[in-house]
Design a protein around this motif. Structure first.
Motif: not given
Length: 320
Positions: A156-157, A160, A236
């Motif tokens: 994930g980013n 996150v 996300q």
């Protein structure tokens, strides 16, 4: 990384009782080979001049076969053996090369080695070692953790919540393998093994807390050196429109391709109030059931179809 004959002997020579018969080459000798024909060859196996190996093994049986050949057939076999430019020829079972083999090796600058192990023991040990040492590798960004016996990669980013989720899973009894930069190797056509770089082993970075030593905090049972990759969970933050696009029956299961190996991937929405640790455990249990052949969405669809069939088969009630 082991990619030369000299490095292989330095790493395994003592354990496998390997020693140089000819002089050790001055320049590194590639185990994989250089040309396309060599790179397609098997890494190791008993003497084979039809499908040559990069490491050709000559034991008692091969020696008996060579000794039984006529003069011309023996010369042709030796010529074919060395013309394929193997990384090395290894003699086992106490067999040593004769003058013709030594001369051919010197002429073609092919290293010769010997071991007192029997041929199959040497082949099995080297094949296992080379499979891991020469496997294709790729480093991914994420946290690799074992959940309920399954290797799960959390991606994930940045920020996150991957590390925070991993920490919560660890407190629930699951085990950390690698944080930030797990390294995956393709050790079989459909198997990826994940490990942690030595520098990062046992450590987990959690924003606000800094670097945590999971082994020191939770004990030996909280960390694991390696695990096969079974599932990817992509964390996300999604808006309402994106959430509405997720199939409520089948979920968000897709496939990721890593080193030409397909791995199941689940998109997991991140939102305040969601207990992600429980959701990860549920996703892993769901994937285990899929592997065993059970699909809940298919079961529900079939149950619904049966219920419709039953309703349609009931005769209408008589009017009174």
């Amino acid at each position: 990384m082991i990619d030369s004959l000299q490095a292989l002997i330095a790493q395994t020579g003592t354990q496998l009782k390997l020693h140089w018969v000819t002089a050790e080459p001055d320049m590194p000798r590639s185990l994989r080979g250089i040309g396309p024909e060599q790179t397609r060859q098997s890494l190791i196996g008993s003497l084979n001049c039809i499908h040559p190996n990069r490491l050709q093994i000559i034991g008692q049986q091969e020696q008996t076969y060579l000794s039984a050949l006529g003069t011309n057939a023996f010369a042709d076999t030796v010529e074919k053996l060395f013309s394929d430019h193997p990384a090395a020829v290894i003699f086992t079972d106490g067999v040593m090369p004769d003058a013709a083999l030594l001369a051919a090796a010197e002429r073609t600058q092919t290293p010769l080695l010997a071991s007192t192990l029997i041929d199959q023991d040497l082949i099995n040990h080297l094949r296992y070692f080379l499979t891991h040492a020469l496997a294709e590798r790729k480093t991914l960004h994420g946290v690799f953790i074992e959940v309920l016996g399954m290797g799960v990669l959390l991606i994930g980013n940045p920020a996150v919540g991957k590390s925070e989720l991993a920490l919560e899973l660890i407190t629930r009894g699951h085990r950390l393998i690698a944080d930030d930069a797990p390294r995956f190797a393709r050790i079989a056509p459909d198997v990826l093994e994940g490990t942690c770089p030595e520098l990062l082993r046992d450590f987990l970075e959690v924003r606000g807390l800094g670097i945590l030593n999971i082994r020191a905090m939770f004990g030996e049972g909280a960390v694991l050196r390696s695990k096969t990759l079974n599932l990817i969970i992509d964390l996300q933050p999604l808006d309402q429109q994106q959430l509405a696009c997720i199939d409520r029956l089948t979920g968000s299961l897709t496939i990721a391709n890593i080193l030409e190996v397909t791995v199941p991937k689940v998109l997991m929405p991140v939102a305040p109030g969601r207990n992600l640790a429980i959701l990860v455990e549920a996703a892993v249990r769901h994937q285990i059931l899929r592997i065993r052949g059970y699909d809940a969405s298919e079961d529900f669809t079939n149950r619904q179809a049966r219920a419709i069939d039953v309703d349609q088969s009931d005769p209408p009630m008589a009017l009174r």
